[in-house]
Design a protein around this motif. Structure first.
Motif, PDB file in Angstrom:
ATOM      1  N   ASP A 400       5.742  24.539 -25.599  1.00  0.00           N
ATOM      2  CA  ASP A 400       5.896  24.180 -27.011  1.00  0.00           C
ATOM      3  C   ASP A 400       5.272  25.274 -27.865  1.00  0.00           C
ATOM      4  OD1 ASP A 400       6.639  22.748 -29.219  1.00  0.00           O
ATOM      5  OD2 ASP A 400       4.865  21.474 -29.228  1.00  0.00           O
ATOM      6  N   LYS A 401       5.772  25.422 -29.080  1.00  0.00           N
ATOM      7  CA  LYS A 401       5.252  26.405 -30.020  1.00  0.00           C
ATOM      8  C   LYS A 401       5.377  25.811 -31.417  1.00  0.00           C
ATOM      9  CE  LYS A 401       5.388  31.429 -30.492  1.00  0.00           C
ATOM     10  NZ  LYS A 401       6.100  32.663 -30.085  1.00  0.00           N
ATOM     11  N   PHE A 402       4.287  25.847 -32.192  1.00  0.00           N
ATOM     12  CA  PHE A 402       4.292  25.185 -33.493  1.00  0.00           C
ATOM     13  C   PHE A 402       3.657  26.096 -34.531  1.00  0.00           C
ATOM     14  CE2 PHE A 402       4.085  22.038 -36.672  1.00  0.00           C
ATOM     15  CZ  PHE A 402       2.822  22.047 -37.242  1.00  0.00           C
ATOM     16  N   GLU A 403       4.352  26.284 -35.660  1.00  0.00           N
ATOM     17  CA  GLU A 403       3.829  27.085 -36.760  1.00  0.00           C
ATOM     18  C   GLU A 403       3.570  26.155 -37.944  1.00  0.00           C
ATOM     19  OE1 GLU A 403       4.736  31.168 -39.299  1.00  0.00           O
ATOM     20  OE2 GLU A 403       6.107  30.500 -37.706  1.00  0.00           O
ATOM     21  N   HIS A 404       2.295  26.083 -38.361  1.00  0.00           N
ATOM     22  CA  HIS A 404       1.916  25.180 -39.448  1.00  0.00           C
ATOM     23  C   HIS A 404       2.247  25.832 -40.788  1.00  0.00           C
ATOM     24  CE1 HIS A 404      -0.533  22.622 -42.053  1.00  0.00           C
ATOM     25  NE2 HIS A 404      -0.585  21.761 -41.046  1.00  0.00           N
ATOM     26  N   PRO A 405       2.851  25.086 -41.700  1.00  0.00           N
ATOM     27  CA  PRO A 405       3.148  25.669 -43.019  1.00  0.00           C
ATOM     28  C   PRO A 405       1.859  26.027 -43.748  1.00  0.00           C
ATOM     29  CG  PRO A 405       3.503  23.292 -43.037  1.00  0.00           C
ATOM     30  CD  PRO A 405       3.283  23.672 -41.595  1.00  0.00           C
ATOM     31  N   LYS A 406       1.884  27.182 -44.428  1.00  0.00           N
ATOM     32  CA  LYS A 406       0.673  27.625 -45.159  1.00  0.00           C
ATOM     33  C   LYS A 406       0.476  26.778 -46.415  1.00  0.00           C
ATOM     34  CE  LYS A 406       0.893  32.410 -43.577  1.00  0.00           C
ATOM     35  NZ  LYS A 406       1.008  33.824 -43.996  1.00  0.00           N
ATOM     36  N   VAL A 407      -0.767  26.449 -46.712  1.00  0.00           N
ATOM     37  CA  VAL A 407      -1.116  25.686 -47.924  1.00  0.00           C
ATOM     38  C   VAL A 407      -1.975  26.568 -48.803  1.00  0.00           C
ATOM     39  CG1 VAL A 407      -2.228  23.655 -48.845  1.00  0.00           C
ATOM     40  CG2 VAL A 407      -1.014  23.514 -46.654  1.00  0.00           C
ATOM     41  N   LEU A 408      -1.503  26.878 -49.983  1.00  0.00           N
ATOM     42  CA  LEU A 408      -2.253  27.720 -50.896  1.00  0.00           C
ATOM     43  C   LEU A 408      -3.037  26.840 -51.862  1.00  0.00           C
ATOM     44  CD1 LEU A 408       0.427  30.418 -51.783  1.00  0.00           C
ATOM     45  CD2 LEU A 408      -1.418  30.568 -50.098  1.00  0.00           C
ATOM     46  N   ILE A 409      -4.318  27.121 -52.020  1.00  0.00           N
ATOM     47  CA  ILE A 409      -5.176  26.335 -52.906  1.00  0.00           C
ATOM     48  C   ILE A 409      -5.488  27.183 -54.153  1.00  0.00           C
ATOM     49  CG2 ILE A 409      -7.392  25.186 -53.146  1.00  0.00           C
ATOM     50  CD1 ILE A 409      -7.373  24.736 -50.143  1.00  0.00           C
ATOM     51  N   GLN A 410      -5.095  26.668 -55.299  1.00  0.00           N
ATOM     52  CA  GLN A 410      -5.360  27.366 -56.542  1.00  0.00           C
ATOM     53  C   GLN A 410      -6.778  27.054 -57.018  1.00  0.00           C
ATOM     54  OE1 GLN A 410      -3.319  29.416 -58.188  1.00  0.00           O
ATOM     55  NE2 GLN A 410      -1.557  29.181 -56.822  1.00  0.00           N
ATOM     56  N   ALA A 411      -7.487  28.067 -57.485  1.00  0.00           N
ATOM     57  CA  ALA A 411      -8.873  27.864 -57.980  1.00  0.00           C
ATOM     58  C   ALA A 411      -8.806  27.159 -59.324  1.00  0.00           C
ATOM     59  CB  ALA A 411      -9.574  29.187 -58.119  1.00  0.00           C
TER      60      ALA A 411
END
Length: 411
Positions: A400-411
């Motif tokens: 299995d191979k899994f790529e987690h979606p990136k989450v950008l946090i705004q300051a």
């Protein structure tokens, strides 16, 4: 970041479960829960470090990627250990060539070299064989580099040019070769090859051919699927015929009469045309060797420009696994007396059928881990597994191979 899950199969599960090994009692086992020091994983020295290997010193650089596991195999030379199954295969091939091909003075036509150093230059391993600079076979991820200019040979063909340059026109080379590869019952980072080369002069090739004195080895024409641009069709077909007859006689000697053989067209940078031989063994077609008419550019550069020739290469483990019914390539490195004594035969041509050493089933474990974002190949992980688990690990496969979606946090 990418998370990868791999399944590891082995007869001993290091760190969690301990069971009797199905390969060999003689294998070293890590203490449960212990962790090897990082320095044991690989001999990847930084610039300025020096590696001592087979009595010579080699400076390390950013190309150096020899694992401790692989270094422990250098110099073992299983093909020269009497009564080892690889030695038996080598001796059977030697005996066949010595008996079938005799020189003018009654001596063997083919000379045999089975103790050449596995450390070669990248020029020997690639450039001398006309392998392009951008060819994927040169990748660091697929080879074991001592440094940027030296490596552990990836094939016995690395010695072709030197032996031709020394004036030899018929020889066999046997030795250990090294490639970074996957982990399963058919693949191991060290295996053994037997290489054969024969050159012909115009007189040797056309003797006995009607009107042979009028035939030529060379011409200037165009390259096709059947021949090289500098070879005549007559010379190419005669060399191809001699090559296929030679190899058909060899496998008949090894496997017995009545063998079904077929030839499959293929590609190698140093031969053209090129072929793979397949045999029908127990109802299954098996590829046993590769061969072809040598590239004339290679022959010319070695100083034999008035000759034309063929070359072949076969894997000793491949033949031994088929002939002796050995199911796992790791067994060749076993020091277990139960394995070795099965091959102590009085006659090298005696039939042997391997008897399994263990009745225990494999233990399966899943491992998940984060992958680095760059400079990672699966062969890096396989080297790490082999260094820690040794020959106790039977197989590693990606499930299995899994790529987690990136989450950008705004300051």
């Amino acid at each position: 970041m990418i998370c990868s899950t791999l399944r590891r199969v082995g007869h001993v599960h290091i760190y969690l479960v301990r069971k009797a090994s199905g390969v060999s009692k003689g294998h070293h086992q890590q203490t449960v829960g212990s962790r090897p020091a990082a320095s044991e994983f690989a001999a990847q020295g930084a610039s300025g470090n020096v590696l001592e290997l087979l009595g010579k010193s080699y400076p390390q650089d950013n190309y150096s990627n020899l694992s401790r596991k692989v270094l422990s195999r250098v110099g073992r030379n299983l093909h020269n250990q009497q009564h080892h199954p690889l030695w038996l295969i080598k001796e059977r091939v030697k005996e066949h060539f010595y008996q079938q091909y005799v020189g003018r003075f009654g001596t063997p036509l083919f000379s045999v070299y089975d103790d050449l150093s596995p450390v070669v230059t990248t020029w020997q391993n690639f450039d001398s064989l006309l392998i392009p600079a951008d060819h994927p076979s040169r990748k660091k991820g697929d080879n074991y580099y001592v440094n940027g200019t030296h490596m552990l040979r990836a094939h016995t063909s690395a010695h072709q040019w030197d032996l031709l340059h020394a004036g030899l026109d018929a020889f066999l080379v046997v030795g250990d070769v090294y490639r970074r590869d996957q982990i399963d019952s058919q693949h191991y980072p060290v295996f053994h090859q037997l290489e054969g080369v024969r050159l012909f002069s115009k007189h040797e090739l056309f003797t006995g051919i009607k009107d042979g004195e009028s035939l030529q080895l060379f011409e200037q024409s165009s390259r096709s699927a059947c021949k090289q641009e500098t070879h005549t069709m007559e010379a190419t077909k005669l060399v191809e015929f001699d090559l296929k007859q030679t190899l058909a006689r060899l496998v008949t000697h090894l496997f017995g009469d009545g063998l079904d053989i077929r030839w499959v067209d293929c590609y190698f940078p140093f031969t053209h045309p090129s072929f793979e031989m397949e045999i029908n063994f127990h109802g299954e077609w098996l590829e046993v060797l590769g061969c072809g008419v040598m590239e004339q550019q290679l022959v010319n550069s070695a100083g034999a420009q008035d000759q034309i020739g063929w070359a072949f290469g076969l894997g000793l483990e491949r033949l031994a696994m088929i002939l002796y019914d050995i199911p796992d390539i790791r067994l060749f490195w076993s020091e277990d007396e139960r394995f070795l004594k099965q091959f102590r035969v009085s006659d090298i041509n005696q039939k042997v059928k391997f008897q399994p050493l263990s009745k225990y089933p494999a233990v399966i474990n899943d491992i998940s881990f984060w992958l680095p974002s760059e400079n990672y190949t699966e062969n890096d992980f396989y080297d790490l597994v082999r260094t820690i688990g040794g020959d106790l690990v039977e197989k590693v496969e990606l499930i299995d191979k899994f790529e987690h979606p990136k989450v950008l946090i705004q300051a």
